[in-house]
Enzyme design. Structure first.
Site, PDB file in Angstrom:
ATOM      1  N   GLU A 141       0.824  -1.211   0.000  1.00  0.00           N
ATOM      2  CA  GLU A 141       0.000   0.000   0.000  1.00  0.00           C
ATOM      3  C   GLU A 141       0.863   1.268   0.000  1.00  0.00           C
ATOM      4  OE1 GLU A 141      -3.422  -0.729   2.511  1.00  0.00           O
ATOM      5  OE2 GLU A 141      -3.943   1.387   2.540  1.00  0.00           O
ATOM      6  N   HIS A 154       6.934 -26.697   0.136  1.00  0.00           N
ATOM      7  CA  HIS A 154       6.260 -27.762  -0.602  1.00  0.00           C
ATOM      8  C   HIS A 154       5.140 -27.189  -1.454  1.00  0.00           C
ATOM      9  CE1 HIS A 154       8.511 -30.777   1.676  1.00  0.00           C
ATOM     10  NE2 HIS A 154       8.487 -29.835   2.604  1.00  0.00           N
ATOM     11  N   LYS A 162     -13.206   2.574  -1.518  1.00  0.00           N
ATOM     12  CA  LYS A 162     -14.094   2.927  -0.398  1.00  0.00           C
ATOM     13  C   LYS A 162     -15.269   3.781  -0.903  1.00  0.00           C
ATOM     14  CE  LYS A 162     -10.831   2.839   3.496  1.00  0.00           C
ATOM     15  NZ  LYS A 162     -10.291   3.549   4.642  1.00  0.00           N
TER      16      LYS A 162
HETATM   17  O1  PA5 Z   1      -3.081   1.881   5.856  1.00  0.00           O
HETATM   18  C1  PA5 Z   1      -4.135   2.429   5.601  1.00  0.00           C
HETATM   19  O2  PA5 Z   1      -4.267   3.672   5.609  1.00  0.00           O
HETATM   20  C2  PA5 Z   1      -5.359   1.613   5.281  1.00  0.00           C
HETATM   21  O3  PA5 Z   1      -5.069   0.255   5.186  1.00  0.00           O
HETATM   22  C3  PA5 Z   1      -6.415   1.817   6.364  1.00  0.00           C
HETATM   23  O4  PA5 Z   1      -5.894   1.431   7.601  1.00  0.00           O
HETATM   24  C4  PA5 Z   1      -7.686   1.010   6.079  1.00  0.00           C
HETATM   25  O5  PA5 Z   1      -8.188   1.326   4.815  1.00  0.00           O
HETATM   26  C5  PA5 Z   1      -8.743   1.278   7.142  1.00  0.00           C
HETATM   27  O6  PA5 Z   1      -8.993   2.644   7.234  1.00  0.00           O
HETATM   28  P1  PA5 Z   1      -9.686   3.263   8.496  1.00  0.00           P
HETATM   29  O7  PA5 Z   1      -8.769   3.110   9.647  1.00  0.00           O
HETATM   30  O8  PA5 Z   1      -9.925   4.689   8.148  1.00  0.00           O
HETATM   31  O9  PA5 Z   1     -10.955   2.506   8.720  1.00  0.00           O
END
Ligand code: PA5
Length: 453
Positions: free
Chosen positions: A280, A309, A422
């Protein structure tokens, strides 16, 4: 902690290796000069007062609850899940309560209805605490889970239901914040410059971990140690920087895949945690100058020896597009001897040895096989798995990712691809204000569908 990267280098694995990892000083300076500022507030570890407050709130829960359940997803879930798996008994939830000495622990980071119903079948809801974690306060998955459990809690406990919800979100904004204020939930806040995947040393990770009795003081002391060596300006002695430099040098040589392969079940979810950080943070369309670059090295999760494996055949003989990072543990927390059973013939090479020796031998053997095939691999060794070493490891992963982002020249801390998904979910679920997005989504191409009865 020790890093052995000989098997990344051409001197050791031949012409498919790296000549010298590049140590771009500018990436070091970019990260280090920005620590504590903007989205690098993650590098500011909690104060003793903050840690003490968390411990004093969580200790009674730890002593009395049936279960502690994290409702959250992505960065709001993975850090706590990975650290808890590393530090709790590997069958924590299955232990009898006298042996467990802490509540059962669940991290519900999916909204599969069967999984939610299965959870509700195995916990005593009225004697459980639900930690609702969302930095934005808006995430559909988390808020839908919250609605389900709050409804059940209210029907069981009436007014006292609110005592069983802990909200972790951004102060002063977002739907969860508003709900928490109105309902009177206990609330902890995520500092504004700490993004989800970098938030495990904030209340996001510390509250759930303290609720199941994990020593968060030791965890933070390990994180401090990891942070200290991760900002060491002698780059060749800086493990986080060296791992980033090796991975990104390999990426520029076509190694598009970064496999994280712990040889310890306790570290299995550490590769999920790393995969989220790496994927990410680095997978970006644009660089910081706004050019279209479509960069990123794909993280892959594997587990030694299980995946020997399954995937190792591909890693050894498939395309030269991967690097493998082994996570090794020097001393396991327990030992299991393989009996020297006289009745059984043909197994003398195993008899009397331990599983500890065998798993170590298999790691060595796999690293050798990859090396022989000219495949880049490195080994990061922890002396043992405990709260301090895990804090250090997590800190190293975060610094490594920050350095890698700076080397690639991308914004490590945004996630526009996730945000688009989202918004699309809001549209599909009919949230007001997302009507245009829904129209965009509903364009269909029926001529590419195959229907078979
Ligand atoms: O690392 C990130 O920013 C994302 O993975 C968020 O943690 C994830 O989308 C969840 O978002 P939120 O904490 O706003 O619910």
């Amino acid at each position: 902690m020790e890093l052995d990267y000989a098997n990344m280098m051409s001197r050791c694995i031949g012409d498919k290796g790296l000549d010298m990892p590049k140590y771009p000083q500018s990436a070091f300076e970019t990260v280090v000069s920005g620590l504590g500022k903007g989205w690098q507030e993650w590098s500011v570890l909690p104060t003793q007062k903050e840690i003490d407050e968390i411990i004093s709130f969580c200790t009674p829960i730890c002593a009395s609850a049936d279960s502690v359940v994290v409702l959250g997803i992505g960065g709001s879930a993975l850090g706590a899940a990975a650290i808890a798996e590393a530090l709790l008994h590997l069958r924590h939830n299955e232990l009898a309560s006298e042996k467990r000495k802490a509540p059962k622990f669940y991290v519900e980071d999916n909204i599969d209805p069967e999984r939610m119903n299965a959870l509700l079948d195995v916990i005593d809801v009225g004697n459980s605490y639900f930690i609702v974690t969302t930095k934005s306060g808006e995430t559909s998955e988390t808020l839908s889970q919250f609605l389900i459990v709050y409804d059940i809690l209210t029907s069981r406990l009436g007014e006292r239901a609110k005592e069983h919800i802990i909200a972790i979100t951004t102060e002063g904004k977002g739907t969860l914040y508003n709900i928490a204020v109105k309902e009177g939930f206990k609330t902890f806040f995520v500092p504004s410059g700490v993004g989800g995947r970098f938030s495990v040393f904030s209340p996001v990770g510390l509250v759930p971990l303290a609720c199941v009795g994990i020593d968060i003081n030791a965890l933070i002391s390990g994180a401090k140690k990891g942070a200290e060596h991760s900002v060491c300006p002698e780059l060749r002695n800086n493990i986080a920087f060296t791992m980033a430099a090796l991975s990104i040098s390999a990426y520029w040589q076509g190694r598009n895949i970064n496999v994280m392969m712990p040889y310890a079940d306790s570290l299995k979810l550490m590769s999920d945690f790393f995969a989220q950080l790496w994927g990410e943070s680095l997978g970006k369309k644009e660089n910081t100058a706004g050019d279209i670059v479509n960069l990123g090295q794909t993280p892959v999760k594997a587990l030694g020896v299980t995946d020997q494996h399954s995937q190792i055949q591909l890693y050894t003989e498939g395309p030269y597009d991967k690097i493998v990072t082994f996570l090794k543990v020097k001393e396991f927390r327990s030992t299991r001897v393989i009996p020297a059973d006289k009745r059984i013939d043909g197994l003398d090479f195993l008899k009397g040895h331990t599983l500890n020796e065998l798993i170590g031998a298999e790691l060595e053997a796999t690293a050798f096989a990859l090396k022989k095939a000219g495949r880049m691999n490195m080994t990061l060794t922890l002396d043992r798995v405990d709260a301090e070493s895990i804090g250090e490891l997590v800190a190293v992963f975060m610094y490594e990712t920050a350095y890698a982002g700076a080397m690639l020249g991308v914004d490590t801390y945004n996630q526009p691809g996730v945000e688009e998904g989202k918004r699309a979910t809001f549209a599909v679920m009919g949230r007001q204000g997302y009507e245009d997005k829904l129209k965009e989504i509903k364009t269909t191409f029926d001529d590419y569908k195959i229907m078979r009865d």
